[in-house]
Scaffold this motif. Structure first.
Motif, short mmCIF file in Angstrom:
data_model
loop_
_atom_site.label_atom_id
_atom_site.label_comp_id
_atom_site.label_asym_id
_atom_site.label_seq_id
_atom_site.Cartn_x
_atom_site.Cartn_y
_atom_site.Cartn_z
N ARG A 66 0.71 -1.23 0.09
CA ARG A 66 0.10 -0.40 0.25
C ARG A 66 0.56 1.29 0.36
N ARG A 67 1.15 1.69 -0.97
CA ARG A 67 2.33 2.94 -0.90
C ARG A 67 1.48 4.17 -0.44
N ASP A 68 1.73 5.37 -0.22
CA ASP A 68 1.70 6.16 0.52
C ASP A 68 0.45 5.94 1.92
N LEU A 69 0.69 4.71 2.62
CA LEU A 69 0.41 4.15 3.76
C LEU A 69 1.04 5.12 4.96
N PRO A 70 0.47 6.22 6.27
CA PRO A 70 1.16 6.91 6.41
C PRO A 70 1.34 5.78 8.01
N VAL A 71 2.80 6.19 8.30
CA VAL A 71 3.19 5.24 9.37
C VAL A 71 3.98 6.03 10.65
N VAL A 95 15.30 3.03 6.13
CA VAL A 95 15.14 4.23 5.49
C VAL A 95 14.79 5.13 3.88
N ARG A 96 15.26 3.83 3.13
CA ARG A 96 14.55 4.08 1.72
C ARG A 96 13.02 3.38 1.27
N LEU A 97 12.79 2.95 2.46
CA LEU A 97 11.34 2.26 2.17
C LEU A 97 10.20 3.72 2.21
N LEU A 98 10.53 4.59 2.79
CA LEU A 98 9.44 5.87 3.86
C LEU A 98 10.25 6.92 2.66
N SER A 99 9.21 7.88 3.12
CA SER A 99 9.09 9.34 2.60
C SER A 99 8.46 10.24 3.21
N ASP A 100 9.39 11.12 2.98
CA ASP A 100 8.07 12.13 4.15
C ASP A 100 6.85 13.14 3.31
N THR A 101 6.29 12.14 2.74
CA THR A 101 5.18 12.66 1.88
C THR A 101 4.15 12.00 3.28
N PRO A 102 3.29 13.75 3.83
CA PRO A 102 2.17 13.75 4.24
C PRO A 102 1.67 12.32 3.98
N THR A 103 0.74 11.85 4.14
CA THR A 103 -0.50 10.65 3.38
C THR A 103 -1.45 10.59 5.21
N ALA A 104 -2.60 10.30 4.76
CA ALA A 104 -3.56 9.96 6.08
C ALA A 104 -4.41 8.96 5.49
N ILE A 105 -5.36 7.93 6.61
CA ILE A 105 -5.87 6.49 6.70
C ILE A 105 -6.96 7.82 6.91
N VAL A 106 -8.19 7.16 5.63
CA VAL A 106 -9.71 6.80 7.09
C VAL A 106 -9.84 6.18 8.06
N ARG A 107 -10.25 6.17 9.12
CA ARG A 107 -10.60 5.97 10.44
C ARG A 107 -11.97 6.12 10.60
N VAL A 154 -11.16 17.37 4.64
CA VAL A 154 -11.59 16.38 5.46
C VAL A 154 -11.19 16.70 6.93
N LYS A 155 -11.95 16.79 8.06
CA LYS A 155 -12.28 17.03 9.52
C LYS A 155 -10.69 16.04 9.71
N THR A 156 -9.89 15.94 10.22
CA THR A 156 -8.35 15.38 11.35
C THR A 156 -8.88 14.62 12.03
N SER A 157 -10.58 14.25 12.74
CA SER A 157 -10.79 13.51 14.05
C SER A 157 -11.43 12.22 12.99
N ASP A 158 -11.70 12.26 11.42
CA ASP A 158 -12.13 11.05 10.74
C ASP A 158 -10.59 10.60 10.04
N ILE A 159 -9.41 11.43 10.65
CA ILE A 159 -8.31 10.17 9.97
C ILE A 159 -7.01 9.67 10.42
N TRP A 160 -5.65 9.11 10.40
CA TRP A 160 -4.89 8.65 11.43
C TRP A 160 -3.28 9.75 10.31
N GLY A 161 -3.31 10.60 10.52
CA GLY A 161 -1.69 9.96 9.59
C GLY A 161 -1.15 11.51 10.29
N ALA A 162 -0.06 11.95 9.28
CA ALA A 162 0.30 13.92 9.51
C ALA A 162 0.20 14.50 9.85
N THR A 163 -1.40 14.50 10.91
CA THR A 163 -2.43 15.38 11.08
C THR A 163 -1.92 16.46 12.94
N ASP A 164 -0.50 15.59 13.65
CA ASP A 164 -0.35 15.93 14.77
C ASP A 164 0.64 16.35 15.18
#
Length: 164
Positions: A66-71, A95-107, A154-164
């Motif tokens: 799953r490309r772009d999955l936030p961690v 580290v080569r498997l990761l990106s600094d691109t901010p992403t989120a997943i709908v929770r 999208v509301k930040t309360s609906d997602i998990w990712g680069a929001t805090d």
């Protein structure tokens, strides 16, 4: 004459090699963290393995497709990052498997995406639980969310990712 190589003395040549080696070892290639943990990252490839330890010698405990999955990066060790996925699983990724691109997943079960960062704005579309998108312009309780070219807020309360 026997201790010269192309006009350089052997001692000078060896000293020069030692300096180059030290500079390479001390440089950014060692994977020194550029920011404090924890911080957000995303999976940069279509397939990425999470390992139980920080080396290729350790077995994989998860394979992400799953490309772009936030961690969330919770620890740094050289070129390895200990990450936490959206379900709370932790392990190590290179580290080569990761990106600094901010992403989120709908929770939430369904997240409405609005035309502007306001509850009163039109709902453009809805994203179901598990949808992954890229984030931009997060402010307050809203983020611009892009799911394969479909954009909205999208509301930040609906997602998990680069929001805090």
């Amino acid at each position: 004459m026997g201790d010269k190589i192309c006009g350089f003395h052997m001692k000078g040549y060896a000293f020069g090699l030692a300096l180059v080696g030290a500079a390479v070892a001390a440089g950014p290639a060692r994977g020194a963290p550029s920011k404090p943990t924890p911080y957000w990252a995303s999976i940069a490839h279509d397939e990425a393995r999470m390992r139980v330890g920080p080396s290729l010698d350790y077995p994989s405990n998860w394979v992400y497709r799953r490309r772009d999955l936030p961690v969330k990066v919770v620890q740094v060790l050289g070129l390895w990052r200990k990450v936490q996925d959206p379900d709370g699983a932790q392990g190590w990724m290179h580290v080569r498997l990761l990106s600094d691109t901010p992403t989120a997943i709908v929770r939430s079960a369904v997240a409405p995406l609005h035309g502007s960062p306001s509850d009163s704005s039109a709902t453009l579309f809805r994203a179901e639980r598990g949808v992954v998108g890229r984030l931009a312009d997060c402010s307050g309780q809203w983020c611009a969310f892009d799911v394969k070219g479909r954009r909205g807020y999208v509301k930040t309360s609906d997602i998990w990712g680069a929001t805090d």
